[in-house]
Design a protein around this motif. Sequence first.
Motif, PDB file in Angstrom:
ATOM      1  N   HIS A 194      27.494 -23.785   0.231  1.00 30.14           N
ATOM      2  CA  HIS A 194      27.950 -23.504  -1.144  1.00 30.14           C
ATOM      3  C   HIS A 194      29.312 -22.816  -1.131  1.00 30.14           C
ATOM      4  O   HIS A 194      30.150 -23.075  -1.986  1.00 30.14           O
ATOM      5  CB  HIS A 194      26.956 -22.587  -1.859  1.00 30.14           C
ATOM      6  CG  HIS A 194      25.697 -23.279  -2.276  1.00 30.14           C
ATOM      7  ND1 HIS A 194      25.690 -24.329  -3.151  1.00 30.14           N
ATOM      8  CD2 HIS A 194      24.401 -23.068  -1.940  1.00 30.14           C
ATOM      9  CE1 HIS A 194      24.440 -24.740  -3.343  1.00 30.14           C
ATOM     10  NE2 HIS A 194      23.644 -23.990  -2.607  1.00 30.14           N
ATOM     11  N   LYS A 195      29.509 -21.938  -0.165  1.00 30.77           N
ATOM     12  CA  LYS A 195      30.790 -21.203  -0.100  1.00 30.77           C
ATOM     13  C   LYS A 195      31.915 -22.145   0.332  1.00 30.77           C
ATOM     14  O   LYS A 195      33.008 -22.115  -0.221  1.00 30.77           O
ATOM     15  CB  LYS A 195      30.681 -20.020   0.870  1.00 30.77           C
ATOM     16  CG  LYS A 195      29.777 -18.931   0.332  1.00 30.77           C
ATOM     17  CD  LYS A 195      29.708 -17.754   1.273  1.00 30.77           C
ATOM     18  CE  LYS A 195      28.439 -16.964   1.029  1.00 30.77           C
ATOM     19  NZ  LYS A 195      27.871 -16.363   2.216  1.00 30.77           N
ATOM     20  N   LEU A 196      31.624 -23.001   1.330  1.00 31.69           N
ATOM     21  CA  LEU A 196      32.635 -23.967   1.787  1.00 31.69           C
ATOM     22  C   LEU A 196      32.989 -24.948   0.672  1.00 31.69           C
ATOM     23  O   LEU A 196      34.159 -25.303   0.479  1.00 31.69           O
ATOM     24  CB  LEU A 196      32.107 -24.752   2.998  1.00 31.69           C
ATOM     25  CG  LEU A 196      31.924 -23.970   4.298  1.00 31.69           C
ATOM     26  CD1 LEU A 196      31.193 -24.824   5.322  1.00 31.69           C
ATOM     27  CD2 LEU A 196      33.282 -23.530   4.841  1.00 31.69           C
ATOM     28  N   ALA A 197      31.962 -25.365  -0.078  1.00 29.57           N
ATOM     29  CA  ALA A 197      32.183 -26.360  -1.137  1.00 29.57           C
ATOM     30  C   ALA A 197      33.094 -25.797  -2.227  1.00 29.57           C
ATOM     31  O   ALA A 197      33.935 -26.514  -2.771  1.00 29.57           O
ATOM     32  CB  ALA A 197      30.850 -26.791  -1.735  1.00 29.57           C
ATOM     33  N   ALA A 198      32.916 -24.522  -2.520  1.00 27.49           N
ATOM     34  CA  ALA A 198      33.672 -23.923  -3.634  1.00 27.49           C
ATOM     35  C   ALA A 198      35.178 -23.951  -3.379  1.00 27.49           C
ATOM     36  O   ALA A 198      35.963 -23.986  -4.327  1.00 27.49           O
ATOM     37  CB  ALA A 198      33.189 -22.498  -3.873  1.00 27.49           C
ATOM     38  N   ILE A 199      35.578 -23.955  -2.101  1.00 24.82           N
ATOM     39  CA  ILE A 199      37.015 -23.963  -1.797  1.00 24.82           C
ATOM     40  C   ILE A 199      37.488 -25.338  -1.296  1.00 24.82           C
ATOM     41  O   ILE A 199      38.581 -25.470  -0.774  1.00 24.82           O
ATOM     42  CB  ILE A 199      37.360 -22.868  -0.752  1.00 24.82           C
ATOM     43  CG1 ILE A 199      36.488 -23.031   0.504  1.00 24.82           C
ATOM     44  CG2 ILE A 199      37.199 -21.474  -1.340  1.00 24.82           C
ATOM     45  CD1 ILE A 199      36.954 -22.193   1.695  1.00 24.82           C
ATOM     46  N   HIS A 200      36.624 -26.347  -1.462  1.00 27.97           N
ATOM     47  CA  HIS A 200      36.956 -27.687  -0.963  1.00 27.97           C
ATOM     48  C   HIS A 200      38.000 -28.346  -1.869  1.00 27.97           C
ATOM     49  O   HIS A 200      37.897 -28.269  -3.098  1.00 27.97           O
ATOM     50  CB  HIS A 200      35.676 -28.536  -0.935  1.00 27.97           C
ATOM     51  CG  HIS A 200      35.819 -29.785  -0.148  1.00 27.97           C
ATOM     52  ND1 HIS A 200      36.554 -30.848  -0.609  1.00 27.97           N
ATOM     53  CD2 HIS A 200      35.343 -30.145   1.071  1.00 27.97           C
ATOM     54  CE1 HIS A 200      36.515 -31.814   0.298  1.00 27.97           C
ATOM     55  NE2 HIS A 200      35.784 -31.401   1.330  1.00 27.97           N
ATOM     56  N   PRO A 201      39.007 -29.019  -1.262  1.00 24.43           N
ATOM     57  CA  PRO A 201      40.049 -29.634  -2.106  1.00 24.43           C
ATOM     58  C   PRO A 201      39.546 -30.728  -3.057  1.00 24.43           C
ATOM     59  O   PRO A 201      40.191 -31.016  -4.051  1.00 24.43           O
ATOM     60  CB  PRO A 201      41.044 -30.213  -1.080  1.00 24.43           C
ATOM     61  CG  PRO A 201      40.373 -30.149   0.237  1.00 24.43           C
ATOM     62  CD  PRO A 201      39.321 -29.099   0.170  1.00 24.43           C
ATOM     63  N   PHE A 202      38.385 -31.362  -2.758  1.00 27.25           N
ATOM     64  CA  PHE A 202      37.855 -32.380  -3.693  1.00 27.25           C
ATOM     65  C   PHE A 202      37.171 -31.747  -4.911  1.00 27.25           C
ATOM     66  O   PHE A 202      36.805 -32.436  -5.849  1.00 27.25           O
ATOM     67  CB  PHE A 202      36.785 -33.266  -3.026  1.00 27.25           C
ATOM     68  CG  PHE A 202      37.246 -34.097  -1.860  1.00 27.25           C
ATOM     69  CD1 PHE A 202      38.585 -34.193  -1.501  1.00 27.25           C
ATOM     70  CD2 PHE A 202      36.313 -34.814  -1.116  1.00 27.25           C
ATOM     71  CE1 PHE A 202      38.987 -34.965  -0.409  1.00 27.25           C
ATOM     72  CE2 PHE A 202      36.702 -35.597  -0.031  1.00 27.25           C
ATOM     73  CZ  PHE A 202      38.039 -35.672   0.327  1.00 27.25           C
ATOM     74  N   SER A 246      33.290 -33.457   4.754  1.00 21.70           N
ATOM     75  CA  SER A 246      34.707 -33.129   4.920  1.00 21.70           C
ATOM     76  C   SER A 246      34.985 -31.648   4.702  1.00 21.70           C
ATOM     77  O   SER A 246      36.127 -31.256   4.509  1.00 21.70           O
ATOM     78  CB  SER A 246      35.551 -33.997   3.983  1.00 21.70           C
ATOM     79  OG  SER A 246      35.060 -33.896   2.665  1.00 21.70           O
ATOM     80  N   SER A 247      33.931 -30.810   4.702  1.00 17.04           N
ATOM     81  CA  SER A 247      34.137 -29.354   4.684  1.00 17.04           C
ATOM     82  C   SER A 247      34.572 -28.918   6.073  1.00 17.04           C
ATOM     83  O   SER A 247      34.412 -29.658   7.044  1.00 17.04           O
ATOM     84  CB  SER A 247      32.839 -28.629   4.322  1.00 17.04           C
ATOM     85  OG  SER A 247      32.550 -28.780   2.958  1.00 17.04           O
TER      86      SER A 247
END
Length: 329
Positions: A194-202, A246-247
Motif C-alpha cells: 500500500h505504501k509503495l503503491a501510493a508513490i507509484h508513478p501510475f 512495477s513497484s
Amino acid sequence: MMRATATACSNIALIKYWGKRPGSANLPLNDSVSMTLSAATTTTTVHWDASLSQDEIYFDGERLLDHRATRISRFLDRLRERWYRMPARVHTMNSFPSGTGMASSASGFAALTVAGIAAFDEGLPPEVELSRLARAGSGSACRSLFPGYVEWVAGHDDESSLARPLLPPEHWDLRDIVVVLSAEEKEVSSSDGHKLAAIHPFMDARQQQLPARTLALKGALVRRDFETLATLVEHEALEMHAIMLSSQPAAIYFEPATIRVIKEVRRWRDDDCLPVCFTLDAGPNVHVICDASVAMEVRSRLATLVPTASLVECRPGPGVRVHGDHLCP
Ligand code: PMV
C-alpha cells in the motif's frame, strides 16, 4: 464473564483498495467495492480477564508469540483506550486452512473488533464506529462487517472513511470459486505494498479513472449485467497487478498456474459464452467469479485444468455476527 464470540466472512474486492495515505489509520486513496465471501470465515472469542498479566493470543489452539500476536495486542489497545484497560485471552480460527494465501486479515479484524467490543457487554456502538475500528486493524476488514456487496467510501479523514452495505446477498447469486494455488508466504506484505503503491508513478492516472469505473461497476451490479461486470473486474485486477509488478521493489505475486487459469477463464467467456471472469488479491490464487447457474460447470473445468489446486466456492455472504459458540471453555 467478559467474553464474546463473533464470526466474520472474508471479502474479495471488485474495485481494489491498493494504496493508502500516510499515517496509521489505513485511509485509502480511493473508494472500493467488494463481495463478502460466505465460505471463508474467521471465528474469534475474546475474553477480557483482569487476572492475566498480558494478552494471550491463540490461533487454532496454539499460542501465538510472533508479530501476529503483537499486531493483535496493538489493536486491542485501541479497544482498551475506549472501554476498559485489561488484558485479554483471544482464541481465533479460520474456516479455511491457514497458509492458503486466502486473505484472513479482513475476516480476522472484523471478527476481533466485534467480539472484543461485545465482550465488554455494553452493547455494540453504531456501525460507523465499528467500521472505523475494523479499518484501523486492516483496511479491508471494514468491508467484512457487512453482508452481500459492500462499498468502502474513502472519505478524507478517520471520521469520513467508512464501509457500508451496497446490495444484499440475495440481490445476485454470484459465486467466487477461489482457486488455491500456493501456500507460499507473500514476498511483499500488503501493508508495504500500500505504501509503495501510493508513490507509484501510475497512481495518478489510476485515480483519475477510478470514479467512473467504480460508478460503472456499481451500475453493473445493480442491473446484474455480467458482461460489463466481467470487463471492469478483470481490468481492475490487472491494473492493480501492473502497479504491483512495477513497484520498487517489485511485488510479483503470479505463479505460472495463475496465468494459465486467467487465460482459460477468458477463453471460456469469449469462446464458450460462459458468464465467468477472474479477479486477484495480493497473491497467486485466482478468484473465479461466475453466475450461480454455471458454477458446477466452471468448477469441473477448473478441477481438470489445475487438478492439484483446491477450490473454495463462496456465495455472497452474511455480515459479522455475535453468537454463543465460544472457542474456549
Ligand atoms: O486490508 P489489506 O491491508 O490486507 O489490503 C487489502 C488489499 C487487497 O486485498 C489486495 C485489495 C482489497 O481491496 O481487498
